[in-house]
Scaffold this motif. Sequence first.
Motif, mmCIF file in Angstrom:
data_model
loop_
_atom_site.group_PDB
_atom_site.id
_atom_site.type_symbol
_atom_site.label_atom_id
_atom_site.label_comp_id
_atom_site.label_asym_id
_atom_site.label_seq_id
_atom_site.Cartn_x
_atom_site.Cartn_y
_atom_site.Cartn_z
ATOM 1 N N HIS A 102 49.192 34.056 45.751
ATOM 2 C CA HIS A 102 50.611 33.724 45.788
ATOM 3 C C HIS A 102 50.872 32.764 46.925
ATOM 4 O O HIS A 102 50.726 33.110 48.101
ATOM 5 C CB HIS A 102 51.464 34.977 45.963
ATOM 6 N N LEU A 103 51.309 31.566 46.577
ATOM 7 C CA LEU A 103 51.746 30.575 47.557
ATOM 8 C C LEU A 103 53.263 30.576 47.546
ATOM 9 O O LEU A 103 53.894 30.065 46.607
ATOM 10 C CB LEU A 103 51.196 29.196 47.190
ATOM 11 N N ILE A 136 46.688 30.313 40.735
ATOM 12 C CA ILE A 136 47.686 30.250 41.804
ATOM 13 C C ILE A 136 49.072 30.437 41.199
ATOM 14 O O ILE A 136 49.386 29.849 40.160
ATOM 15 C CB ILE A 136 47.634 28.890 42.524
ATOM 16 N N VAL A 137 49.895 31.239 41.859
ATOM 17 C CA VAL A 137 51.311 31.333 41.520
ATOM 18 C C VAL A 137 52.072 30.748 42.698
ATOM 19 O O VAL A 137 52.059 31.300 43.802
ATOM 20 C CB VAL A 137 51.742 32.782 41.248
ATOM 21 N N CYS A 138 52.735 29.619 42.470
ATOM 22 C CA CYS A 138 53.425 28.904 43.543
ATOM 23 C C CYS A 138 54.933 29.040 43.384
ATOM 24 O O CYS A 138 55.503 28.571 42.395
ATOM 25 C CB CYS A 138 53.019 27.429 43.543
ATOM 26 N N THR A 139 55.577 29.670 44.371
ATOM 27 C CA THR A 139 57.032 29.775 44.375
ATOM 28 C C THR A 139 57.652 28.916 45.479
ATOM 29 O O THR A 139 58.872 28.863 45.601
ATOM 30 C CB THR A 139 57.483 31.241 44.544
ATOM 31 N N CYS A 168 53.666 26.859 38.463
ATOM 32 C CA CYS A 168 54.780 26.425 39.314
ATOM 33 C C CYS A 168 56.048 27.148 38.870
ATOM 34 O O CYS A 168 56.536 26.918 37.759
ATOM 35 C CB CYS A 168 54.956 24.912 39.214
ATOM 36 N N ALA A 169 56.582 27.980 39.748
ATOM 37 C CA ALA A 169 57.760 28.773 39.398
ATOM 38 C C ALA A 169 59.067 28.044 39.623
ATOM 39 O O ALA A 169 60.129 28.558 39.273
ATOM 40 C CB ALA A 169 57.760 30.083 40.187
ATOM 41 N N GLY A 186 57.888 22.534 43.255
ATOM 42 C CA GLY A 186 57.560 21.348 42.466
ATOM 43 C C GLY A 186 56.853 20.281 43.272
ATOM 44 O O GLY A 186 55.997 19.549 42.746
ATOM 45 N N ALA A 187 57.190 20.160 44.553
ATOM 46 C CA ALA A 187 56.524 19.177 45.406
ATOM 47 C C ALA A 187 55.067 19.564 45.643
ATOM 48 O O ALA A 187 54.178 18.705 45.693
ATOM 49 C CB ALA A 187 57.261 19.051 46.736
#
Length: 292
Positions: A102-103, A136-139, A168-169, A186-187
């Motif tokens: 989790h990022l 990867i789950v990026c929030t 990308c959440a 998103g970046a």
Amino acid sequence: MTRILSSLADLAPRYQAVYCDIWGVLHNGIRPFDGAVAALSAFRAAGGKVILITNAPRPSAAVIATLDAMGVPRAAWDAVVTSGDAAQDAMLSGAVGRRVWHLGPAKDDGFFSDIPPEHRDSPAIERVPLEEAEGIVCTGPFEEMTEVPEDYRPRFLLAKTRGLPLLCANPDIVVDVGDQRIYCAGALAALYEEMGGQALYFGKPHPPIYDLAARRLAALGGAEEGRILAIGDGVNTDLVGAMGEDLDALFITGGLAAEHFGPDVETPDPALLEAWLSARQVAPLYAMGRLR
């Protein structure tokens, strides 16, 4: 040519429902915009339906709690749909594996703990270090007020080398918190793709979040074809998403791009607006400085 409006009420008879962005339209991350609250409340009072649709990387319950805490009245909306809802559904379905890194900041932990009823019996998602992850789950950044995407290049190089997909959440690139602009998930996803990694998107402008919004609207009685208006301040999210879904759009110029349309945030300069939109090859039917 984009028509500049003075009030949402000018369009009320034409539309039965709106898909309205939240951050930059309904509030600035700290306080609600009174004019926007009044406009949406009046639209509902006249029989319209309001679906708030946001790229927030958290389940809708968390966003509703934030709106309540800010003082946004329930009279201003019927339902809330988030990028977090759509992305969470994909994660729980195994889109990037069951062991994930989790990022994101601690405030997004609800993405993993607030499990919707339809996934209560799904196999568990385990958060693990990057070196042990299947995906990867990026929030967003860990420290969203201070970090920039380049801070993650070394870790993304490892992830790309291991072939990890990134969910990308929140497809937003930046957002304004009061007067400070910060980077969103998103970046980070854009940098990962630039480095050769694979990113999966579920919020605006991508179809999954609009599919979810359509289901929520249908549960409220629906709207006739051509009578849904998309409202937002993001050209690459709200406007491009509306184009992809064949929805009429109202562009709020006083949000992310406010500096491009003249000194009065409430009244965009028509010539500057047309030139700016033309350069980006988008043509919303309507524009307004602030939603009111």
